[in-house]
Design an enzyme around this catalytic site. Structure first.
Site, PDB file in Angstrom:
ATOM      1  N   LYS A  89       0.816  -1.224   0.000  1.00 24.93           N
ATOM      2  CA  LYS A  89       0.000   0.000   0.000  1.00 24.93           C
ATOM      3  C   LYS A  89       0.849   1.274   0.000  1.00 24.93           C
ATOM      4  CE  LYS A  89      -4.460  -1.563   1.409  1.00 24.93           C
ATOM      5  NZ  LYS A  89      -4.320  -2.933   1.950  1.00 24.93           N
ATOM      6  N   GLU A 111     -10.042   6.649   3.394  1.00 27.74           N
ATOM      7  CA  GLU A 111     -10.856   5.637   4.078  1.00 27.74           C
ATOM      8  C   GLU A 111      -9.940   4.487   4.471  1.00 27.74           C
ATOM      9  OE1 GLU A 111     -10.342   5.669   0.854  1.00 27.74           O
ATOM     10  OE2 GLU A 111      -9.747   3.570   0.553  1.00 27.74           O
ATOM     11  N   SER A 377       1.638  -9.824  -0.588  1.00 29.56           N
ATOM     12  CA  SER A 377       1.244  -8.409  -0.546  1.00 29.56           C
ATOM     13  C   SER A 377       1.640  -7.724   0.751  1.00 29.56           C
ATOM     14  CB  SER A 377      -0.259  -8.273  -0.780  1.00 29.56           C
ATOM     15  OG  SER A 377      -0.993  -9.073   0.136  1.00 29.56           O
TER      16      SER A 377
HETATM   17  C1  LIG Z   1      -5.163  -3.985   1.708  1.00 31.84           C
HETATM   18  C2  LIG Z   1      -4.437  -5.236   1.495  1.00 31.84           C
HETATM   19  C3  LIG Z   1      -4.816  -6.159   0.487  1.00 31.84           C
HETATM   20  C4  LIG Z   1      -6.026  -5.977  -0.375  1.00 31.84           C
HETATM   21  O1  LIG Z   1      -6.037  -4.855  -1.175  1.00 31.84           O
HETATM   22  P1  LIG Z   1      -5.771  -4.891  -2.747  1.00 31.84           P
HETATM   23  O2  LIG Z   1      -6.105  -3.504  -3.163  1.00 31.84           O
HETATM   24  O3  LIG Z   1      -6.693  -5.907  -3.345  1.00 31.84           O
HETATM   25  O4  LIG Z   1      -4.360  -5.238  -2.960  1.00 31.84           O
HETATM   26  C5  LIG Z   1      -4.048  -7.286   0.311  1.00 31.84           C
HETATM   27  N1  LIG Z   1      -2.979  -7.541   1.095  1.00 31.84           N
HETATM   28  C6  LIG Z   1      -2.589  -6.695   2.066  1.00 31.84           C
HETATM   29  C7  LIG Z   1      -1.396  -7.042   2.890  1.00 31.84           C
HETATM   30  C8  LIG Z   1      -3.299  -5.523   2.304  1.00 31.84           C
HETATM   31  O5  LIG Z   1      -2.909  -4.690   3.287  1.00 31.84           O
END
Ligand SMILES: *Cc1c(COP(=O)(O)O)cnc(C)c1O
Length: 400
Positions: A89, A111, A377
């Site tokens: 993010k 948000e 992620s």
């Molecule tokens: C917010 C988040 C997601 C989901 O958001 P996407 O916009 O679909 O990437 C996935 N993994 C982590 C670690 C997150 O913080």
């Protein structure tokens, strides 16, 4: 065939900007500004420098030897969990805060659901000395206390939202309402590939650094710049968009996405929007939305707060509909199991969101020379309590 946004802000039938009259000026100002700014040499220089020196990019592409053996392929992990603040993010937050500054804005709103995007936004606002207000459902404020305290420590004002279910969807609506009241000085920093055009395209472009790096790192490691498979989890769709961006039109690369099945797609407790959703409009965009037969938004359910959203970004709605991506719904217990597996086989505790992507591996079949890149992620520090509370879902690993 391109899966990119068209000049009107649509991905096939999905996307667009369905906004109230009062927001038209704000969204139009952003639409006119975003490409000239982010394509400028000055922006690129600042953005790249912060990605490198502040966020810690490039994130590693790691050959996961023990998991490769288990799945019978060559598995590489794209380590977004190594970034500052612990997830992908931050890539988007850095890009949008620079854009906000160039647009002359002095106040930032955002948000947040689990609080990850709120923390990333509060972080870059502290970095730039910008005023920051985060909208967060009251339910989430209570269950994500540590992230609330992190945001406050970073200097952000956290506004608990008490409408609706008091979760992410209501926080989005509250942020949009605030934006309507402060159109001239305020920048709305959206956290995923959702919202009215140009947000889905803007966020996808800012996250595309992920696949840009994968190309270079694969070339170095395996001597060709594309994998056979890309795997990512999908909530709003931003880490998935970043992972696939430079491979969308490359048919040699198969794309597999993992959305949150919750207790199961037919259980009534699910966030599997691509499986369960129907076309509708939510937060300014036409997309697949989980809704009742008469069009009321249904609450999403998943063990993972970051995938717990009743919609999914328009780019992914279109790609799934065109058959370009294969989407699995991964249930809570499968994600928990996969999270333990990665922890024990590789010494990497993934975010529960990312564990959904890991779980997709066991639903796929590989040839021994297949090259698979899976995006981790985020890191699982925030989820340790949830993993431990649910260790019976991973008996093979949870016997302690
Ligand atoms: C917010 C988040 C997601 C989901 O958001 P996407 O916009 O679909 O990437 C996935 N993994 C982590 C670690 C997150 O913080």
């Amino acid at each position: 065939m391109s899966y990119q946004v068209d000049e009107n802000g649509f991905y096939g039938e999905f996307g667009g900007a369905y906004i109230p009259e009062i927001l038209y000026k704000c969204v139009d100002e952003l639409r006119k500004a975003y490409l000239p700014v982010i394509e400028s040499a000055e922006f690129q220089q600042e953005y790249r420098q912060l990605l490198r020196d502040y966020a810690g990019r490039p994130s590693p592409l790691y050959y996961a030897e023990r998991m490769s053996r288990k799945y019978g392929c060559h598995l590489y992990l794209k380590r977004e969990d190594c970034n500052h603040t612990g997830a992908h993010k931050i890539n988007n937050a850095i890009g949008q805060i620079l854009l906000a500054k160039k647009m002359g804005k002095t106040r930032v709103i955002a948000e947040t659901g689990a609080g990850q995007h709120g923390v990333a936004t509060a972080t870059v606002c502290a970095l730039m000395g910008m005023q920051c207000e985060i909208f967060m459902g009251k339910t989430d404020v209570e269950r994500q206390h540590t992230n609330v305290e992190r945001m406050r420590m970073l200097g952000a004002k956290v506004n608990p939202v008490t409408t609706g279910n008091m979760t992410l969807s209501d926080a989005c609506s509250a942020a949009i309402r605030d934006w309507c009241c402060h159109p001239s000085d305020t920048y709305y920093l959206v956290g995923s590939t959702m919202g009215p055009h140009p947000y889905p395209d803007l966020v996808a472009k800012l996250q595309s650094v992920i696949s840009e790096e994968i190309k270079i790192q694969l070339q170095e490691k395996v001597g060709r710049d594309y994998p056979d498979y890309l795997v990512a989890c999908i909530g709003g769709g931003s880490n998935a968009a970043g992972t696939i961006y430079h491979y969308m039109d490359d048919e040699r690369v198969k794309i597999v996405l993992a959305e949150a099945g919750g207790h199961g797609i037919d259980s009534g407790y699910t966030a599997a929007t691509i499986h369960r959703g129907r076309t509708g409009i939510l937060h300014g965009s036409k997309m697949l939305v989980m809704q009742t037969p008469d069009g009321q938004i249904e609450e999403a359910f998943s063990i993972s707060a970051g995938l717990d959203y009743p919609g999914v970004g328009p780019m992914h709605c279109n790609m799934a509909k065109q058959g370009r991506t294969q989407v699995f719904a991964i249930n809570d217990d499968e994600a928990i199991y996969a999270g333990y597996e990665m922890t024990r086989l590789e010494g990497i505790i993934p975010a529960i969101e990312s564990a959904h992507a890991v779980a997709a591996l066991s639903k796929m079949s590989f040839r021994p020379d297949d090259i698979v890149v899976l995006t981790v992620s985020g890191r699982g520090d925030k989820d340790v309590e949830t993993y431990l509370k649910n260790k019976e879902m991973a008996k093979e690993y949870g016997n302690f």
